[in-house]
Design a protein around this motif. Structure first.
Motif, PDB file in Angstrom:
ATOM      1  N   GLY A   2       0.798  -1.213   0.000  1.00 13.84           N
ATOM      2  CA  GLY A   2       0.000   0.000   0.000  1.00 13.84           C
ATOM      3  C   GLY A   2       0.832   1.266   0.000  1.00 13.84           C
ATOM      4  O   GLY A   2       2.055   1.238   0.180  1.00 13.84           O
ATOM      5  N   PRO A   3       0.195   2.400  -0.202  1.00 22.14           N
ATOM      6  CA  PRO A   3       0.895   3.684  -0.318  1.00 22.14           C
ATOM      7  C   PRO A   3       1.547   4.133   0.993  1.00 22.14           C
ATOM      8  O   PRO A   3       0.960   3.987   2.068  1.00 22.14           O
ATOM      9  N   HIS A  27     -15.086 -11.768  -0.750  1.00 22.77           N
ATOM     10  CA  HIS A  27     -15.135 -11.525   0.694  1.00 22.77           C
ATOM     11  C   HIS A  27     -14.018 -10.589   1.152  1.00 22.77           C
ATOM     12  O   HIS A  27     -14.235  -9.744   2.033  1.00 22.77           O
ATOM     13  N   LEU A  28     -12.840 -10.724   0.578  1.00 23.80           N
ATOM     14  CA  LEU A  28     -11.744  -9.843   0.969  1.00 23.80           C
ATOM     15  C   LEU A  28     -12.022  -8.399   0.542  1.00 23.80           C
ATOM     16  O   LEU A  28     -11.704  -7.449   1.273  1.00 23.80           O
ATOM     17  N   LYS A  29     -12.627  -8.228  -0.615  1.00 26.89           N
ATOM     18  CA  LYS A  29     -12.987  -6.880  -1.065  1.00 26.89           C
ATOM     19  C   LYS A  29     -14.045  -6.277  -0.143  1.00 26.89           C
ATOM     20  O   LYS A  29     -13.968  -5.100   0.227  1.00 26.89           O
ATOM     21  N   THR A  30     -15.035  -7.080   0.242  1.00 27.61           N
ATOM     22  CA  THR A  30     -16.056  -6.625   1.192  1.00 27.61           C
ATOM     23  C   THR A  30     -15.418  -6.250   2.515  1.00 27.61           C
ATOM     24  O   THR A  30     -15.724  -5.199   3.106  1.00 27.61           O
ATOM     25  N   LYS A  55      -3.108  -7.403   0.230  1.00 27.79           N
ATOM     26  CA  LYS A  55      -3.345  -6.767  -1.072  1.00 27.79           C
ATOM     27  C   LYS A  55      -4.724  -6.113  -1.113  1.00 27.79           C
ATOM     28  O   LYS A  55      -4.879  -4.985  -1.610  1.00 27.79           O
ATOM     29  N   ALA A  56      -5.741  -6.808  -0.591  1.00 29.29           N
ATOM     30  CA  ALA A  56      -7.088  -6.249  -0.596  1.00 29.29           C
ATOM     31  C   ALA A  56      -7.145  -4.964   0.225  1.00 29.29           C
ATOM     32  O   ALA A  56      -7.780  -3.978  -0.178  1.00 29.29           O
ATOM     33  N   LEU A  57      -6.480  -4.956   1.369  1.00 26.02           N
ATOM     34  CA  LEU A  57      -6.466  -3.767   2.210  1.00 26.02           C
ATOM     35  C   LEU A  57      -5.652  -2.650   1.579  1.00 26.02           C
ATOM     36  O   LEU A  57      -6.030  -1.472   1.657  1.00 26.02           O
ATOM     37  N   ALA A  58      -4.551  -3.005   0.936  1.00 27.89           N
ATOM     38  CA  ALA A  58      -3.744  -1.993   0.234  1.00 27.89           C
ATOM     39  C   ALA A  58      -4.538  -1.379  -0.914  1.00 27.89           C
ATOM     40  O   ALA A  58      -4.474  -0.162  -1.150  1.00 27.89           O
ATOM     41  N   ASP A  59      -5.295  -2.208  -1.625  1.00 32.61           N
ATOM     42  CA  ASP A  59      -6.119  -1.711  -2.725  1.00 32.61           C
ATOM     43  C   ASP A  59      -7.198  -0.751  -2.226  1.00 32.61           C
ATOM     44  O   ASP A  59      -7.690   0.092  -2.985  1.00 32.61           O
ATOM     45  N   ALA A  60      -7.577  -0.893  -0.953  1.00 28.26           N
ATOM     46  CA  ALA A  60      -8.573   0.004  -0.352  1.00 28.26           C
ATOM     47  C   ALA A  60      -7.934   1.274   0.200  1.00 28.26           C
ATOM     48  O   ALA A  60      -8.621   2.097   0.809  1.00 28.26           O
ATOM     49  N   GLY A  61      -6.617   1.403   0.013  1.00 26.21           N
ATOM     50  CA  GLY A  61      -5.935   2.633   0.390  1.00 26.21           C
ATOM     51  C   GLY A  61      -5.136   2.600   1.670  1.00 26.21           C
ATOM     52  O   GLY A  61      -4.568   3.616   2.082  1.00 26.21           O
ATOM     53  N   PHE A  62      -5.039   1.435   2.302  1.00 28.27           N
ATOM     54  CA  PHE A  62      -4.286   1.335   3.554  1.00 28.27           C
ATOM     55  C   PHE A  62      -2.807   1.067   3.307  1.00 28.27           C
ATOM     56  O   PHE A  62      -2.435   0.445   2.309  1.00 28.27           O
ATOM     57  N   ARG A  63      -1.994   1.493   4.246  1.00 26.72           N
ATOM     58  CA  ARG A  63      -0.609   1.051   4.333  1.00 26.72           C
ATOM     59  C   ARG A  63      -0.635  -0.150   5.269  1.00 26.72           C
ATOM     60  O   ARG A  63      -1.069  -0.044   6.425  1.00 26.72           O
ATOM     61  N   VAL A  64      -0.204  -1.307   4.793  1.00 26.97           N
ATOM     62  CA  VAL A  64      -0.262  -2.537   5.580  1.00 26.97           C
ATOM     63  C   VAL A  64       1.161  -2.990   5.910  1.00 26.97           C
ATOM     64  O   VAL A  64       1.999  -3.139   5.013  1.00 26.97           O
TER      65      VAL A  64
END
Length: 214
Positions: free
Chosen positions: A9-10, A197-200, A37-46
């Motif tokens: 993520g960013p 489910h990960l996207k949700t 990856k799903a959380l990073a795609d949602a804009g998080f730094r993981v």
């Protein structure tokens, strides 16, 4: 020993998530990687990290068994220390055992304004087939805002069982239809894929972090 991290993520993300792995799989397992990856795609730094027993499996012969969850509490606190200041609020959590350990250290860190919340993915409310061996005592009066994602067929805690627990009002539990302990559904039965489910999950986490950090 300095904590080693895997980042996704960013770097300038509004919120950073510090996640630990489950008892039996490392921080770069397929499940943890897909989750990050799903959380990073949602804009998080993981930021992912490993407890020492798991890291040791990479270089030592045999599988070093996981210690009791309370034994690795210092390692989770050290990971928070080693991660250092983040661009914005920090949420701690993890998969199964990792989330459980995070929940055990959350309140002192929250009280010290070092974290903003707790995220648990497949919380191990009890060992499989042992519903009387609850791991919920510290969750009854948890002060930290917390979000737990649980599959509806998770053998570590079913929706029916969880509904009977006297959990803190600061804890929200979200159920993912037909998900197992990895939140993975059977698409032929549920109509959902693991990616669905990960996207949700990631979308729900994004909305929740906005609520608790606004």
């Amino acid at each position: 020993m300095t904590t080693d991290f895997l980042f996704d993520g960013p770097e300038d993300a509004r919120v950073t998530l510090l996640l630990a792995h489950g008892a039996g799989a490392p921080m770069d397992s397929a499940s943890m990687t897909a989750t990050a990856k799903a959380l990073a795609d949602a804009g998080f730094r993981v930021a992912r990290f490993e407890f020492a027993y798991m890291a040791a499996r990479r270089t030592e012969a045999g599988r070093k068994p996981p210690p009791r969850a309370d034994k690795v509490i210092p390692e989770f606190i050290a990971a928070v220390d080693d991660l250092g200041p983040t661009n914005g609020p920090l949420i701690i959590g993890g998969k199964s055992m990792g989330g459980r350990v995070a929940s055990m250290v959350a309140d002192p860190l929250f009280a010290a304004n070092r974290i903003a919340g707790l995220l648990c993915l497949g919380y191990p409310f009890h060992p499989p087939a042992k519903p009387d061996q609850l791991r919920t005592k510290h969750l009854l009066d948890l002060k930290t805002p917390a979000l737990i994602f649980q599959g509806t067929r998770d053998e570590f805690g079913s929706p029916e069982e969880i509904a009977g627990y006297a959990l803190s009002s600061n804890i929200a539990v979200k159920f993912l239809e037909d998900g197992d302990h990895d939140l993975k559904p059977r698409k032929s039965i549920s109509g959902f894929s693991a990616a669905d489910h990960l996207k949700t999950m990631a979308g729900e986490v994004e909305a929740w972090t906005r609520r608790i950090t606004s």
